[in-house]
Design an enzyme around this catalytic site. Sequence first.
Site, PDB file in Angstrom:
ATOM      1  N   PRO A  98      -2.087 -12.183  10.242  1.00 40.59           N
ATOM      2  CA  PRO A  98      -2.378 -12.025  11.671  1.00 40.59           C
ATOM      3  C   PRO A  98      -2.635 -10.554  11.974  1.00 40.59           C
ATOM      4  CG  PRO A  98      -0.022 -12.404  11.290  1.00 40.59           C
ATOM      5  CD  PRO A  98      -0.717 -12.619   9.979  1.00 40.59           C
ATOM      6  N   ASP A  99      -3.538 -10.286  12.906  1.00 40.58           N
ATOM      7  CA  ASP A  99      -3.781  -8.900  13.322  1.00 40.58           C
ATOM      8  C   ASP A  99      -2.805  -8.590  14.467  1.00 40.58           C
ATOM      9  OD1 ASP A  99      -4.763  -6.509  14.505  1.00 40.58           O
ATOM     10  OD2 ASP A  99      -6.670  -6.834  13.476  1.00 40.58           O
ATOM     11  N   ASN A 133       0.851  -1.201   0.000  1.00 42.50           N
ATOM     12  CA  ASN A 133       0.000   0.000   0.000  1.00 42.50           C
ATOM     13  C   ASN A 133       0.883   1.245   0.000  1.00 42.50           C
ATOM     14  OD1 ASN A 133       0.589   0.769   2.846  1.00 42.50           O
ATOM     15  ND2 ASN A 133      -0.341  -1.219   3.223  1.00 42.50           N
ATOM     16  N   LYS A 170     -10.728  -4.495  18.739  1.00 43.90           N
ATOM     17  CA  LYS A 170      -9.325  -4.912  18.947  1.00 43.90           C
ATOM     18  C   LYS A 170      -8.892  -4.711  20.395  1.00 43.90           C
ATOM     19  CE  LYS A 170      -8.032  -3.849  14.139  1.00 43.90           C
ATOM     20  NZ  LYS A 170      -6.910  -4.173  13.264  1.00 43.90           N
ATOM     21  N   LYS A 173       9.435 -16.472 -11.081  1.00 45.02           N
ATOM     22  CA  LYS A 173       8.588 -15.405 -11.609  1.00 45.02           C
ATOM     23  C   LYS A 173       7.406 -16.007 -12.401  1.00 45.02           C
ATOM     24  CE  LYS A 173       8.728 -11.413 -14.596  1.00 45.02           C
ATOM     25  NZ  LYS A 173       9.437 -10.754 -15.686  1.00 45.02           N
TER      26      LYS A 173
HETATM   27  O1  PMT Z   1       2.932   5.968   6.626  1.00 47.56           O
HETATM   28  P1  PMT Z   1       2.342   7.308   6.215  1.00 47.56           P
HETATM   29  O2  PMT Z   1       2.495   7.549   4.738  1.00 47.56           O
HETATM   30  O3  PMT Z   1       2.865   8.435   7.048  1.00 47.56           O
HETATM   31  O4  PMT Z   1       0.784   7.241   6.467  1.00 47.56           O
HETATM   32  C1  PMT Z   1       0.285   7.165   7.749  1.00 47.56           C
HETATM   33  C2  PMT Z   1      -0.867   6.151   7.872  1.00 47.56           C
HETATM   34  C3  PMT Z   1      -2.081   6.664   7.103  1.00 47.56           C
HETATM   35  C4  PMT Z   1      -0.437   4.789   7.342  1.00 47.56           C
HETATM   36  C5  PMT Z   1      -1.177   6.022   9.403  1.00 47.56           C
HETATM   37  O5  PMT Z   1      -1.569   7.294   9.898  1.00 47.56           O
HETATM   38  C6  PMT Z   1      -2.258   5.009   9.677  1.00 47.56           C
HETATM   39  O6  PMT Z   1      -3.451   5.281   9.640  1.00 47.56           O
HETATM   40  N1  PMT Z   1      -1.850   3.735   9.967  1.00 47.56           N
HETATM   41  C7  PMT Z   1      -2.751   2.599  10.137  1.00 47.56           C
HETATM   42  C8  PMT Z   1      -3.148   2.101   8.785  1.00 47.56           C
HETATM   43  C9  PMT Z   1      -4.057   0.879   8.865  1.00 47.56           C
HETATM   44  O7  PMT Z   1      -3.616  -0.183   8.512  1.00 47.56           O
HETATM   45  O8  PMT Z   1      -5.180   1.071   9.447  1.00 47.56           O
HETATM   46  P2  PMT Z   1      -6.319  -0.102   9.673  1.00 47.56           P
HETATM   47  O9  PMT Z   1      -7.517   0.670   9.981  1.00 47.56           O
HETATM   48  O10 PMT Z   1      -6.334  -1.030   8.514  1.00 47.56           O
HETATM   49  O11 PMT Z   1      -5.772  -0.883  10.939  1.00 47.56           O
HETATM   50  C10 PMT Z   1      -6.153  -0.569  12.275  1.00 47.56           C
HETATM   51  C11 PMT Z   1      -5.007  -0.830  13.221  1.00 47.56           C
HETATM   52  O12 PMT Z   1      -4.696  -2.219  13.216  1.00 47.56           O
HETATM   53  C12 PMT Z   1      -3.740  -0.109  12.882  1.00 47.56           C
HETATM   54  O13 PMT Z   1      -3.128   0.302  14.086  1.00 47.56           O
HETATM   55  C13 PMT Z   1      -2.892  -1.173  12.204  1.00 47.56           C
HETATM   56  O14 PMT Z   1      -1.483  -0.961  12.398  1.00 47.56           O
HETATM   57  C14 PMT Z   1      -3.351  -2.433  12.918  1.00 47.56           C
HETATM   58  N2  PMT Z   1      -3.275  -3.677  12.133  1.00 47.56           N
HETATM   59  C15 PMT Z   1      -4.036  -3.831  11.017  1.00 47.56           C
HETATM   60  C16 PMT Z   1      -3.998  -5.044  10.347  1.00 47.56           C
HETATM   61  C17 PMT Z   1      -3.165  -6.074  10.809  1.00 47.56           C
HETATM   62  N3  PMT Z   1      -3.093  -7.238  10.169  1.00 47.56           N
HETATM   63  N4  PMT Z   1      -2.419  -5.895  11.902  1.00 47.56           N
HETATM   64  C18 PMT Z   1      -2.461  -4.710  12.578  1.00 47.56           C
HETATM   65  O15 PMT Z   1      -1.766  -4.531  13.579  1.00 47.56           O
END
Ligand code: PMT
Length: 397
Positions: A306-307, A211, A342, A290
């Site tokens: 995994p979360d 992403n 969470k 590839k």
């Molecule tokens: O990196 P930058 O370009 O500065 O951009 C910043 C950002 C937009 C990436 C940052 O501010 C941000 O929002 N990060 C979290 C992005 C995200 O994955 O959000 P989510 O809503 O999908 O996840 C929620 C939370 O769960 C987050 O804390 C994420 O780190 C965590 N997560 C999600 C999925 C996963 N498999 N494991 C996790 O720990």
Amino acid sequence: MHRLRNKRILLGITGGIAAYKSAELVRALTGAGCDVRVVMTAGAQEFITPLTLQALSGNPVHHSLLDPEAEAGMGHIELAKWADFILIAPASANFISRLATGAADDLLTTLTLASVAPMAIAPAMNQAMWLDAATQANINTVQQVKALQIWGPDEGQQACGDVGPGRMIEPLALAQTLAQQFENKALSGKTVLITAGPTREAIDPVRYISNHSSGKMGFALATAAQEAGAQVILIAGPVNLNTPDRVKRVNVQSAQEMLSAVESHLTLCDIFIGAAAVADYRPSDVATQKIKKHNDDMSIHLVKNPDIIAHVAAKQDKPFTVGFAAETQDVLRYARGKLENKKLDMIIANDVSNQEIGFNSDDNAIVIIDAKSETVFPQATKYHLAQQIIQTISHKL
Ligand code: PMT
């Protein structure tokens, strides 16, 4: 002593029987989390070997102004600028007199002249030498002209059999006095673990799913937490950013690697901040070669990653756990849902549909949400917002 964590201490050792106690001092300082660089005079090396101090400090010992190898590693001016504090223990009568005249005829005197770091000396010498008018005049000079602090000496039985003032203050007491020189900050003594950037989920040896996260938000948080006095460990996905000063960085690629790096650094961590944009899914199979384009269409079977943050928050002795919610619509409702599902202590909502904020920009705009409140922080730099987040967290601990 926690104030000493991450501090850069330049320890000068001069010639005297008390030099053997410097080994204990180095242990106390490194044990408190200091980065210690030892500089020895020629006289000091008659009492204790550089090798002992190198082993205890974990850093090469500096002793010569004209050593090209040492200068190539960390030059003397660089060393003078590096130090947060210079402590000279023991400081002999001879060294104090050279300090008082502004001599720069060896590495340690040169460093004291070249550095603007605060400085203290812990005198150690025979009681008659300490009480001599010349030594007292030199002490006066270094105190007034160089604004040095004088720690000690203690009184008591001396190595030569005399009794009186001249014993170096005990190493542990010196370390405690040194700790008092540093102000207590919002996160002093705390360890913060931060994830930042994207993850990359391999499809084959040359392709991946990822992403647009640049890591800027997570790196800004690492900087702000370090500046607030914390010890910071930054688990970084593949990003093109310099490591913030005094932050320990662990590079990872995939969500699974990120989880295992988090797992291995979680003990002793007080605060966890998940700023990484972790890929929710990964290909179930990674092709070893590839993939060739034989067909007009193809499909990739994905499995859930995994979360990581939910995993951290489920621990019995979990750290204060802060997540981010990257949303494109109904931002607050989805963010609050993630806070609850969470089991987080706090979540930072950001709207990533706006190109000027969120992913890959220098700015962001956030809402800090916990069980009881929602606080809006309008558009500002990620560093400025990181400072606000760190302040808010410190008030909740
Ligand atoms: O990196 P930058 O370009 O500065 O951009 C910043 C950002 C937009 C990436 C940052 O501010 C941000 O929002 N990060 C979290 C992005 C995200 O994955 O959000 P989510 O809503 O999908 O996840 C929620 C939370 O769960 C987050 O804390 C994420 O780190 C965590 N997560 C999600 C999925 C996963 N498999 N494991 C996790 O720990």
